[in-house]
Design a protein around this motif. Structure first.
Motif, PDB file in Angstrom:
ATOM      1  N   MET A 477       0.833  -1.195   0.000  1.00  0.00           N
ATOM      2  CA  MET A 477       0.000   0.000   0.000  1.00  0.00           C
ATOM      3  C   MET A 477       0.872   1.251   0.000  1.00  0.00           C
ATOM      4  O   MET A 477       1.936   1.281   0.632  1.00  0.00           O
ATOM      5  CB  MET A 477      -0.933   0.027   1.213  1.00  0.00           C
ATOM      6  CG  MET A 477      -1.946  -1.106   1.249  1.00  0.00           C
ATOM      7  SD  MET A 477      -3.302  -0.770   2.417  1.00  0.00           S
ATOM      8  CE  MET A 477      -4.197   0.515   1.553  1.00  0.00           C
ATOM      9  N   ALA A 478       0.417   2.255  -0.708  1.00  0.00           N
ATOM     10  CA  ALA A 478       1.063   3.564  -0.683  1.00  0.00           C
ATOM     11  C   ALA A 478       0.032   4.591  -0.267  1.00  0.00           C
ATOM     12  O   ALA A 478      -1.142   4.500  -0.641  1.00  0.00           O
ATOM     13  CB  ALA A 478       1.640   3.915  -2.055  1.00  0.00           C
ATOM     14  N   SER A 479       0.440   5.555   0.528  1.00  0.00           N
ATOM     15  CA  SER A 479      -0.410   6.680   0.907  1.00  0.00           C
ATOM     16  C   SER A 479       0.304   7.938   0.442  1.00  0.00           C
ATOM     17  O   SER A 479       1.459   8.162   0.804  1.00  0.00           O
ATOM     18  CB  SER A 479      -0.623   6.700   2.427  1.00  0.00           C
ATOM     19  OG  SER A 479      -1.469   7.772   2.807  1.00  0.00           O
ATOM     20  N   ILE A 480      -0.380   8.746  -0.368  1.00  0.00           N
ATOM     21  CA  ILE A 480       0.317   9.842  -1.039  1.00  0.00           C
ATOM     22  C   ILE A 480      -0.214  11.211  -0.607  1.00  0.00           C
ATOM     23  O   ILE A 480      -1.380  11.386  -0.302  1.00  0.00           O
ATOM     24  CB  ILE A 480       0.223   9.716  -2.578  1.00  0.00           C
ATOM     25  CG1 ILE A 480      -1.214   9.928  -3.068  1.00  0.00           C
ATOM     26  CG2 ILE A 480       0.758   8.371  -3.040  1.00  0.00           C
ATOM     27  CD1 ILE A 480      -1.346   9.944  -4.579  1.00  0.00           C
ATOM     28  N   ASN A 481       0.696  12.163  -0.566  1.00  0.00           N
ATOM     29  CA  ASN A 481       0.336  13.569  -0.430  1.00  0.00           C
ATOM     30  C   ASN A 481       0.172  14.189  -1.811  1.00  0.00           C
ATOM     31  O   ASN A 481       0.808  13.752  -2.782  1.00  0.00           O
ATOM     32  CB  ASN A 481       1.417  14.344   0.322  1.00  0.00           C
ATOM     33  CG  ASN A 481       1.197  14.357   1.824  1.00  0.00           C
ATOM     34  OD1 ASN A 481       0.167  13.910   2.314  1.00  0.00           O
ATOM     35  ND2 ASN A 481       2.165  14.875   2.556  1.00  0.00           N
ATOM     36  N   TYR A 482      -0.624  15.218  -1.876  1.00  0.00           N
ATOM     37  CA  TYR A 482      -0.730  16.030  -3.093  1.00  0.00           C
ATOM     38  C   TYR A 482      -0.978  17.469  -2.644  1.00  0.00           C
ATOM     39  O   TYR A 482      -1.397  17.727  -1.502  1.00  0.00           O
ATOM     40  CB  TYR A 482      -1.857  15.526  -4.006  1.00  0.00           C
ATOM     41  CG  TYR A 482      -3.209  15.389  -3.343  1.00  0.00           C
ATOM     42  CD1 TYR A 482      -4.094  16.475  -3.271  1.00  0.00           C
ATOM     43  CD2 TYR A 482      -3.621  14.185  -2.783  1.00  0.00           C
ATOM     44  CE1 TYR A 482      -5.336  16.359  -2.662  1.00  0.00           C
ATOM     45  CE2 TYR A 482      -4.866  14.058  -2.166  1.00  0.00           C
ATOM     46  CZ  TYR A 482      -5.711  15.148  -2.111  1.00  0.00           C
ATOM     47  OH  TYR A 482      -6.936  15.033  -1.503  1.00  0.00           O
TER      48      TYR A 482
END
Length: 681
Positions: A477-482
């Motif tokens: 799993m990846a959790s990303i900022n934007y």
């Protein structure tokens, strides 16, 4: 012709390059360039540089990792600065590593607009064309006045290292080898590397929290001939070598590396424990080495080479060099600067007044110890870049919420934090990656990328834990900022998310994930973004050119939790106008950059329902029937449009659920089954 110091792409060897010389008559020089600047180079390395006029001649210098190269053919034409450099421009062997290949001559130009410097590099390619690389920087304010340290007060010391493990610490580059460990109360770095080359497969270690003004006390033990460094605010290196090192003076023990020489060599022989007592206040430093004051409240002109950030105005971490040689640290204590008039009256007294150094009843980033930018952005409700007492309470509450969420991540999961998917130093251009238990699941792992919600104006990748049940089923799993609407509008959030996908696909092998099995999952604004990304695969208009560009951003499955699919319809679809007008549309107006009356075309382009084709990946849509913020019609209309185009899709209404993360086992099982079916077969 002006002789100048190099301004750009660093990354070659370990020494600073400063070039000064004769140039044009000062009357012909654009004095807007005069001053200090913080930039992020195209390869992601920060660079601090300065221009000044001395004796009618313009001089310049750059401070960044590695050895710079002299520039040639430097000239002004109107308001533009032109020059050339010889650089290695080949792709690095690992993310964050030095460029490769032979040096080539690169033309550059720079212009200034207000307090922003914009630069362009024209890198020649083998086919005779040029790769245009743009980057920019900001003007830095003048150096603060020398502080009166007798009037400065510090709070209780914070133990940065617990002596047991690396909690609160992480590599500055997660792609490098971690040679650090805790052993009997000592922070140990082991590496076979013996030279001082700054480019290594072994990593540097930094604190999670960030600081600005403080007193730092610690002990270090460096072997004979060894080399490390302590970076204050991640920006100013205090040198760590032994007394008899070949590096002396500006580069010796007790020095602020290459900036400020110690008044004497107060170091000890290699292999003995030594003590630093370092005070940093208002960009002035005092260094006490082994009980002797060797630097006395001296000004720091700017970042030293190897800095994580060149912006002198920002807080930053404490970081230790681990990419040079072996080194040990212990008893690492930091006391943050506090309000000199603060007196604690009782145990319930707020920390707010303690940290309010200037007494203006607001806290800016530099006043908050253990600062976290994402949490600050969440708490800063009125986006004035400072926190009221009420907002500071929200700041602390949100930090606790993050800690509570992250406790749900399986203990046997392997985590990579703050991976930069765009090399520009922006905290919103980072992601966290989690790998499942390698003893239970086969590599490469299918990947599910989580995109957080928050009305495009709040949220962080750190609020991750409830989603982590997928790790127990063999998914990475990846959790990303934007970027948020406090600084960016559509389509930049889409550009960011697609850049993160391209990065993960480009380096999939490195992380043991399957580049051909990517899924997206998001809620609310995150649901909107994953749906838009899922329906615009291959559409150049919404692809952007940030970060990695030689990989695909297409995905193989999308799970949309209560995300808006038609933004124009959002302006009229709510049956409860008191909520529809007040709550539903304001975040969208910020996202689009203006009211619906002016942004209908932008709203159309930002709506997934307008891009559906029969080539789209499978969709799972879930929406609560009591959602007060995003009308359930948004999911119904989207599902109908997908079905009409023949897209593999499923729509689930969650009974009695509002606008919140679904916590029921039944809903989680639906998500697991969906990604199992679409990504594992």
């Amino acid at each position: 012709m002006i002789n100048f110091k190099s301004i750009l792409l660093s990354a070659i060897t370990a020494f600073l390059f400063s070039y000064q010389g004769n140039g044009q008559d000062s009357s012909k020089i654009n004095d807007e360039f005069i001053g200090n600047w913080a930039t992020i180079l195209p390869n992601g390395h920060p660079a601090w540089f300065s221009f000044n006029i001395n004796g009618g001649v313009m001089n310049g210098e750059i401070w960044t990792v590695g050895l710079g190269n002299a520039i040639s053919d430097l000239r002004f034409k109107a308001d533009t600065l032109y020059y050339k450099r010889k650089l290695k421009t080949g792709a690095p062997n690992y993310p964050g590593g030095p460029p490769t290949g032979e040096k080539v001559e690169v033309s550059n130009k720079a212009v200034i607009t207000g307090d922003v410097i914009k630069m362009i590099m024209y890198v020649p390619l083998q086919d005779g064309t040029f790769d245009t690389q743009e980057f920019k920087g900001k003007r830095l304010p003048p150096l603060p006045l020398k502080p009166d340290l007798d009037k400065v007060k510090f709070g209780a010391p914070i133990a940065l290292f617990n002596g047991k493990d690396l909690s609160g610490w992480r590599l500055t580059n997660p792609n490098q080898i971690n040679g650090w460990r805790a052993e009997n109360g000592v922070l140990v770095n082991e590496t076979p590397k013996l030279n001082f080359d700054p480019f290594s497969k072994y990593g540097n270690l930094r604190t999670d929290g960030e600081f600005k003004d403080f007193n730092l006390q610690l002990e270090f033990n460096v072997p004979k001939g060894g080399n490390s460094g302590i970076y204050l605010c991640g920006r100013y290196e205090t040198q760590v070598v032994d007394r008899d090192s070949r590096m002396q003076g500006l580069q010796g023990v007790g020095a602020l590396f290459a900036r400020i020489a110690p008044s004497e060599n107060a170091g000890k022989v290699g292999g003995e424990w030594q003590k630093y007592d370092i005070t940093l206040v208002d960009q002035h430093v005092t260094i006490v080495l082994n009980g002797k004051k060797v630097v006395d409240n001296a000004p720091i002109l700017g970042a030293t080479k190897g800095a994580l950030d060149a912006d002198d105005t920002k807080p930053g971490p404490i970081y230790f060099q681990g990419d040079h040689t072996a080194v040990n640290y212990r008893n690492i204590m930091l006391s943050p600067r506090i309000n000199p008039n603060y007196i604690q009256k009782d145990s319930s007294d707020s920390e707010f007044s303690k940290f309010d150094i200037n007494g203006d009843n607001n806290l800016i980033a530099t006043e908050i110890p253990l600062f976290e930018q994402d949490v600050f952005d969440q708490a800063d409700a009125n986006v004035d870049w400072q926190l009221s007492m009420k907002e500071f309470k929200s700041y602390n509450a949100y930090k606790k919420r993050i800690q509570s969420e992250r406790a749900l991540i399986p203990k046997n999961a392997r985590a990579f934090s703050d991976i930069p998917y765009i090399q520009d130093g922006h905290n919103r251009h980072t992601l966290d990656l989690y790998l499942p238990d390698s003893t239970k699941f086969k590599k490469p792992y299918p990947l599910v990328i989580w995109v957080h919600g928050g009305g495009w104006q709040k949220g962080t990748k750190q609020l991750f834990g409830k989603q982590a049940f997928l790790l127990k089923h063999g998914f990475a799993m990846a959790s990303i900022n934007y970027r948020l609407t406090r600084e960016s509008q559509f389509p930049e959030q889409v550009y960011d998310c697609k850049a993160a996908i391209r990065y993960l696909r480009k380096y999939a092998d490195q992380y043991k994930i399957d580049a051909n099995r990517f899924g997206l999952w998001g809620s609310s604004a995150g649901g909107h973004l994953v749906s838009l990304i899922g329906t615009t695969g291959g559409l150049q208009e919404l692809e952007g050119s940030l970060g990695v560009t030689d990989a695909s951003s297409e995905v193989q499955a999308v799970c949309d939790w209560f995300g808006p699919s038609d933004l124009n319809q959002m302006n009229a679809s709510s049956t409860d106008k008191s909520k529809g007008e007040k709550q539903n549309t304001k975040p969208i107006v910020k996202f689009l950059g203006g009211p619906f009356t002016e942004k209908q075309e932008a709203a159309r382009k930002a709506s997934a329902i307008n891009y559906i084709s029969n080539n789209d990946p499978p969709f799972l849509i879930m929406h609560g029937n009591k959602d007060p913020l995003v009308p359930i019609e948004q999911s119904e209309l989207f599902y109908q449009a997908l079905q009409k185009k023949g897209v593999d899709s499923e729509y689930i209404i969650v009974k009695d659920a509002g606008h919140t993360f679904f916590t029921g086992e039944k809903e989680h099982a639906k998500v697991v089954n969906f990604f199992n079916e679409k990504l594992k077969k």
